[in-house]
Design an enzyme around this catalytic site. Structure first.
Site, mmCIF file in Angstrom:
data_model
loop_
_atom_site.group_PDB
_atom_site.id
_atom_site.type_symbol
_atom_site.label_atom_id
_atom_site.label_comp_id
_atom_site.label_asym_id
_atom_site.label_seq_id
_atom_site.Cartn_x
_atom_site.Cartn_y
_atom_site.Cartn_z
ATOM 1 N N CYS A 106 0.869 -1.177 0.000
ATOM 2 C CA CYS A 106 0.000 0.000 0.000
ATOM 3 C C CYS A 106 0.904 1.225 0.000
ATOM 4 C CB CYS A 106 -0.918 -0.001 1.215
ATOM 5 S SG CYS A 106 -1.978 1.459 1.321
ATOM 6 N N ASN A 224 -7.233 -4.229 -8.217
ATOM 7 C CA ASN A 224 -7.767 -2.908 -7.915
ATOM 8 C C ASN A 224 -8.081 -2.248 -9.256
ATOM 9 O OD1 ASN A 224 -6.923 -2.830 -4.902
ATOM 10 N ND2 ASN A 224 -5.019 -3.313 -5.955
ATOM 11 N N GLU A 248 -10.676 -0.301 -4.508
ATOM 12 C CA GLU A 248 -9.657 -1.215 -4.005
ATOM 13 C C GLU A 248 -10.283 -2.541 -3.602
ATOM 14 O OE1 GLU A 248 -6.337 0.035 -1.629
ATOM 15 O OE2 GLU A 248 -7.086 2.091 -1.605
ATOM 16 N N CYS A 257 -5.058 5.933 -3.499
ATOM 17 C CA CYS A 257 -4.352 4.647 -3.549
ATOM 18 C C CYS A 257 -2.985 4.911 -4.139
ATOM 19 C CB CYS A 257 -5.126 3.629 -4.387
ATOM 20 S SG CYS A 257 -4.272 2.040 -4.572
ATOM 21 N N GLY A 258 -1.934 4.725 -3.340
ATOM 22 C CA GLY A 258 -0.590 5.056 -3.793
ATOM 23 C C GLY A 258 -0.097 4.155 -4.902
#
Length: 318
Positions: A106, A224, A248, A257-258
């Protein structure tokens, strides 16, 4: 549901967290992607998927997109394996999705995790210095910056490389609010992502993410799904700009969302072709994160994710 069964289910839900009474926790976020954080320096804390889901419940728990446990790498089998190649990765980010399922990585969580380690006095990291941590997506190196943290997310790759190279798409995605299925490209950042390009912000806003989009074919470990609109112009002063929403797996729609931002920038950059920039600003509902592509060790292209992190609360579970 029968009333007696409903009462029993409710009692079981309460019991999920009763065993954690007295446990210290913190709540943090990176551009709105939020997490429950637990320090476990002795590796004695055992949390079930049901307890994770209860803690992350936004109505009956602390609330969060996921839970992060800070535990020494040497106390986890996957951490011990990672230490053989990265002996400086003292701390391991044990990350769970909001439904209790394990996740490989994450990107926003990494920044918040390091911020939590500093806040708890578990590490020292002055601005400009770096720290290596362990994750299920491999070792990650984080640099503390004046505005937050920059993370070397490692290399990226296409999940279906043959299809991506030949057609610039590998799947079709359907979602509520979109009239027809849209072509998409699947990118791995250590965890799977499927990126869908839309033409207008109005389309992005109309896309409903209350339920999971349908992806055909779905990557082997699920995926995702990111919906993205390139800015007009796409590039200004050497920096690309895109706007993104994400669903996600194991969570639902999140504010940011990185790894999704990195995967989305990689897909748009691929579609843009030769001359596309290496530096990107990715706008998400929770703010803006930066993505940069650079040549990493062994000649492999790596991705850097940068952005803020914040601890907003600390307390004790009752």
């Amino acid at each position: 549901m029968d009333k007696s069964l409903a009462v029993a289910a409710d009692r079981n839900s309460i019991g999920d967290t009763a065993a954690l009474s007295g446990l210290k926790f913190s709540k943090g976020h990176g551009t709105g992607n939020d997490f429950v954080l637990l320090a476990d320096p002795n590796g004695t804390l055992s949390i079930t998927p049901e307890q994770v889901a209860a803690l992350c419940d936004r109505h009956r728990g602390v609330g969060g997109d996921g839970l992060i446990r800070a535990v020494p790498s040497r106390l986890l089998p996957e951490g011990q394996e990672l230490l053989t190649g990265h002996p400086d990765a003292e701390w391991f980010m044990d990350y769970r999705n909001g439904d209790g399922s394990l996740s490989e990585m994450c990107g926003n969580g990494v920044r918040v995790f390091v911020h939590f380690l500093i806040a708890e006095g578990l590490v020292e990291l002055p601005a400009g210095e770096s720290l290596t941590i362990g994750t299920r997506g491999g070792a990650k190196t984080i640099v503390r910056t004046a505005a937050g943290y920059a993370v070397d997310m490692g290399s990226w790759e296409f999940i279906f490389p043959g299809e991506a190279t030949a057609r610039a798409m590998d799947s079709l995605v359907s979602a509520e609010g979109l009239e027809v299925a849209r072509p998409a490209l699947s990118v791995s950042m250590g965890n799977p992502h499927t990126v869908v390009a839309l033409a207008e912000l109005s389309e992005l806003n109309a896309t409903q993410l209350f339920t999971a989009p349908h992806v055909d074919p779905t990557p082997p470990k699920g995926t995702n799904v990111e919906f993205v609109v390139p800015s007009e112009p796409l590039v200004h002063e050497g920096v690309g700009t895109i706007t993104m929403r994400v669903y996600e797996r194991g969570v639902g729609e999140t504010q940011s969302c990185g790894t999704g931002a990195c995967a989305t920038a990689a897909a748009i950059r691929h579609w843009a072709g030769q001359g596309a920039p290496d530096v990107w600003n990715v706008h998400v509902p929770g703010g803006v994160v930066g993505v940069k592509f650079f040549l990493g060790p062994g000649g492999h292209e790596h991705v850097e994710l940068s952005g803020p992190a914040a601890i907003v609360a600390s307390g004790v579970l009752s």
